[in-house]
Design a protein around this motif. Structure first.
Motif, PDB file in Angstrom:
ATOM      1  N   GLU A  58       0.884  -1.081   0.004  1.00 45.28           N
ATOM      2  CA  GLU A  58       0.027  -0.109   0.008  1.00 45.28           C
ATOM      3  C   GLU A  58       1.069   1.447  -0.133  1.00 45.28           C
ATOM      4  O   GLU A  58       0.536   2.128  -0.741  1.00 45.28           O
ATOM      5  CB  GLU A  58      -1.107   0.087   1.260  1.00 45.28           C
ATOM      6  N   ARG A  62       0.948   3.961  -2.889  1.00 45.77           N
ATOM      7  CA  ARG A  62       0.623   5.663  -2.600  1.00 45.77           C
ATOM      8  C   ARG A  62       1.867   6.340  -3.058  1.00 45.77           C
ATOM      9  O   ARG A  62       1.714   7.555  -3.641  1.00 45.77           O
ATOM     10  CB  ARG A  62       0.587   5.950  -1.346  1.00 45.77           C
ATOM     11  N   THR A  80      -9.610   9.560  -6.478  1.00 47.45           N
ATOM     12  CA  THR A  80      -8.367   8.959  -5.926  1.00 47.45           C
ATOM     13  C   THR A  80      -7.889   8.087  -7.084  1.00 47.45           C
ATOM     14  O   THR A  80      -8.564   7.514  -8.029  1.00 47.45           O
ATOM     15  CB  THR A  80      -8.906   7.969  -4.912  1.00 47.45           C
TER      16      THR A  80
END
Length: 496
Positions: A58, A62, A80
């Motif tokens: 993750e 990001r 997003t």
């Protein structure tokens, strides 16, 4: 005079196209240092092998989303760039293996990373037992490695591959690691050890993999790969070596299963979660033409790799596939800096879960906010940092598309090999199956360290790496700014 006027206009168009190509080539700020810095960061211990579903993956996703945003990309859907879906994940916390004597006392330790590794979806458990070699671990009506051997309460040793001949029935059944483990367990075994066969790729069993086959997960059944020292120890009391048994089974098309007179202690601690969130990273550059902006060129590369095992072992995945993601970022930044903007929209996708079965690319294709016929082409970048020349798959299916890349290569990089294949492959496959023309960018001779702990940034070839990405950028701009009529799959045409 009209023909002269038309000729004059044609000349202007041709000259403009040539000038546009030259401008794009000159405005190609692809730099090997930037590429290598991105790869070094993504393949660092900080991200622990980018295991899908992990905290570290993750964090990597990001980071890529931030790089996309800084390059001027916008979210394709919503607000997003993270496209979420569920993935099973198995955290391997520790694994220990010993050879043991007849009194169950440890006699020789085997070391994680040096002598063995765990399969990505190994079960947990502490087991002791005699080991039995059971060929390929296959059990069908036609061929049965368990036919004349008792494996109850024992640990089974099998080749990871399938028998090297075609079965009369057309199938060996489920020969995935989970499939073979399931068969062994049904025969009463307590664990399974996979060993390598002659001429396997990679040339070692000390590699990570989360491609284990379909569920259900075997939570209490350890699955490990044995390296050469471990394998030699297991077969040291037998009259033949594993390669000899392989050839005997191949020759006779019959089992040669046998007790090894060796016993092993295995202790694996893992935490399994059936559904953990993971993410594709998706951003796009909107085309500048009011009509063509509703057509798309898609660039993809998988971000995930095979993770880590224990405290000290992780698989960096520099070439596979931090290199491809670094390429996507560099192409996005090059378009952002260029004064020539794409007429069609360009979508960038860093896929999750390629290593466990193309799940990220399948999810993206199944949830595209437009129909497949709106996609002009999909370019996939996978393992593009090593090797000595550029290889692009897709020519056999889409020769016109491939020739566009070939023409650009001749003018700019001049490294493209003629070796190729049909459409699809890896993350390009779901797009190909949806009828989208694909090109698969990789390199020749670039799989030496595949899935091994040695797949580090220092093993890359910066010069070739830069040229692959430059060719990807120029091909993208060609498709986004000029006419390319989607062609039908040539291989399917021939088949029909």
């Amino acid at each position: 005079m009209m023909w002269r006027f038309n000729l004059f206009l044609t000349g202007i168009c041709i000259t403009s196209q040539i000038a546009l190509s030259q401008v794009i080539i000159q405005q190609s700020p692809i730099d090997s240092k930037d590429l290598m810095n991105t790869v070094k960061f993504l393949s660092s211990e900080r991200f622990k092998g980018r295991l899908p579903g992990s905290v570290e993956y993750e964090q990597a996703s990001r980071y890529v989303a931030t790089r996309f945003k800084n390059a001027g990309l916008k979210p394709l859907v919503g607000n997003t760039m993270l496209q979420e879906f569920d993935e099973e994940v198995n955290y391997i916390l520790d694994a220990r293996v010993f050879l043991i004597d007849q009194n169950n006392r440890p006699t020789q330790p085997m070391y994680l990373g040096d002598d063995f590794v765990c399969r990505g979806y190994t079960g947990s458990g502490e087991v002791r037992g005699e080991t039995v070699f059971a060929g390929f671990g296959v059990k069908t009506d036609e061929y049965n490695d368990y036919r004349s051997i008792d494996v109850r309460n024992k640990i089974v040793i099998v080749f990871k591959s399938t028998p090297p001949w075609k079965p009369n029935s057309g199938s060996w059944g489920d020969t995935s690691p989970r499939g073979k483990a399931r068969i062994a367990r049904e025969q009463g075994a307590k664990a399974i050890i996979f060993i390598g066969e002659p001429q396997m790729t990679p040339s070692t069993m000390l590699y990570g993999s989360i491609a284990c086959g379909p569920k259900p997960h075997l939570a209490d059944f350890p699955m490990i790969h044995a390296g050469s020292r471990f394998t030699d120890s297991l077969f040291s009391k037998l009259p033949y070596k594993p390669a000899d048994y392989y050839e005997m089974i191949k020759r006779d098309k019959a089992p040669h299963s046998i007790e090894t007179e060796k016993s092993v202690y295995i202790n694996v601690r893992a935490v399994y979660q059936e559904a953990q969130k993971t993410f594709n990273v998706v951003g796009f550059i909107e085309g500048t033409d009011s009509k063509l902006k509703h057509e798309y060129v898609i660039l993809g590369a998988h971000l995930d790799h095979v993770g880590y095992q224990g405290d000290r072992l992780y698989f960096p995945g520099a070439n596979d596939n931090a290199s491809g993601v670094a390429g996507l970022i560099a192409i996005a930044e090059a378009i952002n800096k260029s004064t020539t903007k794409p007429l069609r929209s360009v979508i960038f996708v860093a896929f999750s879960s390629e290593e466990s079965g193309l799940k990220g690319s399948k999810h993206f294709v199944a949830n595209m906010p437009f129909t497949a016929h709106k996609v002009v082409a999909m370019l996939n970048f996978d393992c593009i940092g090593q090797g000595d020349s550029i290889a692009i798959g897709g020519r056999l299916s889409f020769p016109k598309l491939w020739k566009k890349a070939k023409k650009i290569d001749k003018k700019s990089t001049n490294l493209l090999s003629t070796k190729t294949f049909g459409g699809g492959g890896a993350d390009a496959q779901p797009f190909y199956e949806a009828g989208i023309p694909t090109l698969y960018f990789n390199t020749s001779g670039g799989y030496k360290y595949l899935h091994q702990t040695t797949d580090k940034s220092e093993t890359l070839n910066p010069e070739v790496f830069e040229k692959v990405v430059r060719l990807g950028y120029l091909t993208t701009m060609e498709l986004a700014n000029k006419k390319y009529k989607r062609e039908k799959d040539r291989q399917k045409k021939k088949a029909s």
